[in-house]
Design an enzyme around this catalytic site. Structure first.
Site, PDB file in Angstrom:
ATOM      1  N   TYR A  50       1.181   3.767 -10.784  1.00 36.73           N
ATOM      2  CA  TYR A  50       0.073   4.729 -10.707  1.00 36.73           C
ATOM      3  C   TYR A  50       0.084   5.740 -11.862  1.00 36.73           C
ATOM      4  CZ  TYR A  50       0.075   3.179  -5.773  1.00 36.73           C
ATOM      5  OH  TYR A  50       0.082   2.445  -4.621  1.00 36.73           O
ATOM      6  N   HIS A  54       7.113  -3.309  -5.331  1.00 36.55           N
ATOM      7  CA  HIS A  54       5.662  -3.128  -5.177  1.00 36.55           C
ATOM      8  C   HIS A  54       4.935  -4.404  -4.749  1.00 36.55           C
ATOM      9  CE1 HIS A  54       2.253  -0.378  -6.797  1.00 36.55           C
ATOM     10  NE2 HIS A  54       1.781  -1.158  -5.858  1.00 36.55           N
TER      11      HIS A  54
HETATM   12  N1  LIG Z   1       1.492  -0.982  -2.047  1.00 38.11           N
HETATM   13  C1  LIG Z   1       0.343  -1.268  -2.622  1.00 38.11           C
HETATM   14  O1  LIG Z   1       0.173  -2.318  -3.256  1.00 38.11           O
HETATM   15  C2  LIG Z   1      -0.773  -0.308  -2.525  1.00 38.11           C
HETATM   16  C3  LIG Z   1      -2.056  -0.675  -2.959  1.00 38.11           C
HETATM   17  C4  LIG Z   1      -3.097   0.256  -2.846  1.00 38.11           C
HETATM   18  C5  LIG Z   1      -2.830   1.497  -2.293  1.00 38.11           C
HETATM   19  N2  LIG Z   1      -1.557   1.837  -1.889  1.00 38.11           N
HETATM   20  C6  LIG Z   1      -1.242   3.187  -1.343  1.00 38.11           C
HETATM   21  O2  LIG Z   1      -2.065   3.444  -0.211  1.00 38.11           O
HETATM   22  C7  LIG Z   1      -2.863   4.612  -0.460  1.00 38.11           C
HETATM   23  C8  LIG Z   1      -4.209   4.512   0.234  1.00 38.11           C
HETATM   24  O3  LIG Z   1      -4.928   3.373  -0.139  1.00 38.11           O
HETATM   25  P1  LIG Z   1      -6.250   3.416  -1.036  1.00 38.11           P
HETATM   26  O4  LIG Z   1      -6.176   4.587  -1.918  1.00 38.11           O
HETATM   27  O5  LIG Z   1      -6.383   2.102  -1.694  1.00 38.11           O
HETATM   28  O6  LIG Z   1      -7.443   3.527   0.006  1.00 38.11           O
HETATM   29  P2  LIG Z   1      -7.864   4.421   1.292  1.00 38.11           P
HETATM   30  O7  LIG Z   1      -6.880   5.484   1.559  1.00 38.11           O
HETATM   31  O8  LIG Z   1      -8.202   3.442   2.348  1.00 38.11           O
HETATM   32  O9  LIG Z   1      -9.249   5.039   0.808  1.00 38.11           O
HETATM   33  C9  LIG Z   1      -9.335   6.027  -0.147  1.00 38.11           C
HETATM   34  C10 LIG Z   1     -10.804   6.416  -0.313  1.00 38.11           C
HETATM   35  O10 LIG Z   1     -11.263   7.070   0.881  1.00 38.11           O
HETATM   36  C11 LIG Z   1     -11.865   8.330   0.542  1.00 38.11           C
HETATM   37  N3  LIG Z   1     -11.568   9.241   1.663  1.00 38.11           N
HETATM   38  C12 LIG Z   1     -10.367   9.774   1.995  1.00 38.11           C
HETATM   39  N4  LIG Z   1     -10.455  10.521   3.107  1.00 38.11           N
HETATM   40  C13 LIG Z   1     -11.744  10.474   3.498  1.00 38.11           C
HETATM   41  C14 LIG Z   1     -12.461  11.063   4.573  1.00 38.11           C
HETATM   42  N5  LIG Z   1     -11.852  11.829   5.483  1.00 38.11           N
HETATM   43  N6  LIG Z   1     -13.793  10.822   4.662  1.00 38.11           N
HETATM   44  C15 LIG Z   1     -14.420  10.042   3.751  1.00 38.11           C
HETATM   45  N7  LIG Z   1     -13.792   9.451   2.714  1.00 38.11           N
HETATM   46  C16 LIG Z   1     -12.465   9.656   2.584  1.00 38.11           C
HETATM   47  C17 LIG Z   1     -11.206   8.736  -0.752  1.00 38.11           C
HETATM   48  O11 LIG Z   1     -12.065   9.556  -1.506  1.00 38.11           O
HETATM   49  P3  LIG Z   1     -11.618  10.928  -2.252  1.00 38.11           P
HETATM   50  O12 LIG Z   1     -10.253  10.709  -2.856  1.00 38.11           O
HETATM   51  O13 LIG Z   1     -12.683  11.097  -3.265  1.00 38.11           O
HETATM   52  O14 LIG Z   1     -11.617  12.003  -1.210  1.00 38.11           O
HETATM   53  C18 LIG Z   1     -11.021   7.385  -1.442  1.00 38.11           C
HETATM   54  O15 LIG Z   1     -12.207   6.981  -2.088  1.00 38.11           O
HETATM   55  C19 LIG Z   1      -2.941   4.642  -1.989  1.00 38.11           C
HETATM   56  O16 LIG Z   1      -3.378   5.867  -2.501  1.00 38.11           O
HETATM   57  C20 LIG Z   1      -1.531   4.278  -2.361  1.00 38.11           C
HETATM   58  O17 LIG Z   1      -0.649   5.372  -2.210  1.00 38.11           O
HETATM   59  C21 LIG Z   1      -0.546   0.948  -1.994  1.00 38.11           C
END
Ligand SMILES: NC(=O)c1ccc[n+]([C@@H]2O[C@H](COP(=O)([O-])OP(=O)(O)OC[C@H]3O[C@@H](n4cnc5c(N)ncnc54)[C@H](OP(=O)(O)O)[C@@H]3O)[C@@H](O)[C@H]2O)c1
Length: 284
Positions: A55, A114
């Protein structure tokens, strides 16, 4: 279980450490955004941040975490070996790079492989490097991410064989598998495997990466409960005993995503959220 949870509750890991039940995700957050988000979440009561070398923000995240002035033993900092560094040497370098980048945090609470890239030999090599880093006090708990049942089974066999050869614990302790999980991607075979072994399942994309807002399934439950659709998804995750990692860089949403401990989805609502869809956003 979930009724008794609060923002400061934790799950016990196989390693013996405790991990807060919700963590802030910072994927796709720039260094500046991640830093601001971390400052915001620590004000809101989160103590757990999920980043990764991939990241390119772990140094800024660590600095912001330290700025919060919370005692180190109340913080939980997760990072991950870069997907292109899955090998013994690669993971060793990643641990060294991480410790340099996180400075005053001094150790990593949880480090994950990862992704299961590179073949069995490289995956097990990376695991061995992480195991050694635990023995050296550089990392407290270790785990994997995006592992399917075959990858997990290979790793379990390696741990058993190494323990048998060198002594209990020498093969490492698997604490976590972090996978994409939401009602439209339930991966029941992986969940079963992990639950039987006490391996905590962390849910990435617990908000389905914003792809399902307005979905009738979600909308109806949100309307009925007076909660937001995001809160319904996080509650679903918690009531499945997952460890959700919602990402947000928006202060009001960050606050809302932690405000999920004063209600519970009924068995009927949980059943409504059972789907057989296989809606993958990331790693397959
Ligand atoms: N291990 C892996 O391979 C892997 C892969 C992907 C992600 N991850 C981890 O998992 C975390 C979460 O996954 P993700 O970032 O892919 O997706 P997510 O958490 O499912 O979705 C994030 C999105 O939701 C929005 N959001 C957050 N809270 C909200 C709310 N209360 N109401 C409306 N919209 C909302 C955010 O917008 P804003 O930010 O604009 O508020 C962002 O666009 C990542 O950040 C990372 O740490 C791990």
């Amino acid at each position: 279980m979930t009724t008794t949870l609060s923002p400061s509750s934790g799950y016990a890991l196989n390693s013996g450490s405790k991990i807060p039940v919700i963590g802030l995700g910072v994927f796709k957050a720039s260094e500046a955004e991640a830093s601001l988000a971390v400052q915001e979440v620590f004000k809101s009561g989160y103590r757990h941040v999920d980043t990764a070398v991939y990241y390119e923000n772990q140094s800024a995240v660590a600095k912001a975490v330290l700025k919060a002035g919370v005692p180190r033993d109340q913080l939980f900092f997760t990072t991950k070996v870069h997907p292109t560094a899955t090998s013994y040497e690669g993971a060793k370098e990643q641990v060294a790079k991480t410790l340099q980048e996180i400075g005053g945090l001094k150790y990593v609470d949880l480090m994950l492989i990862h992704a299961p890239y590179g073949g069995a030999e490289k995956r097990l090599g990376a695991w061995k490097a992480l195991t050694e880093a635990v023995q050296e006090g550089k990392i407290r708990s270790i785990g994997v991410s995006n592992y399917g049942v075959d990858h997990l089974t290979d790793l379990e066999q390696y741990i058993k064989d190494t323990d048998a050869k060198l002594g209990k614990g020498k093969g490492g302790v698997l604490s976590v598998n972090q996978i994409e999980l939401h009602p439209w991607l339930q991966r029941r075979d992986i969940i079963d495997w992990c639950k039987k072994r006490g391996v905590l399942v962390q849910a990435w994309a617990p908000l389905a990466q914003s792809s399902r807002w307005g979905d009738p399934l979600l909308k109806n439950i949100a309307k009925r409960t007076g909660k937001s659709e995001a809160q319904i998804l996080l509650r679903w995750s918690l009531q499945k005993d997952f460890n959700p990692l919602p990402k947000s860089v928006t202060p009001a949403r960050i606050q809302q995503n932690l405000d999920v401990f004063d209600f519970e989805l009924t068995d009927k609502e949980m059943a409504e959220l059972e789907t057989d869809e296989y809606d993958v956003h990331g790693w397959e």
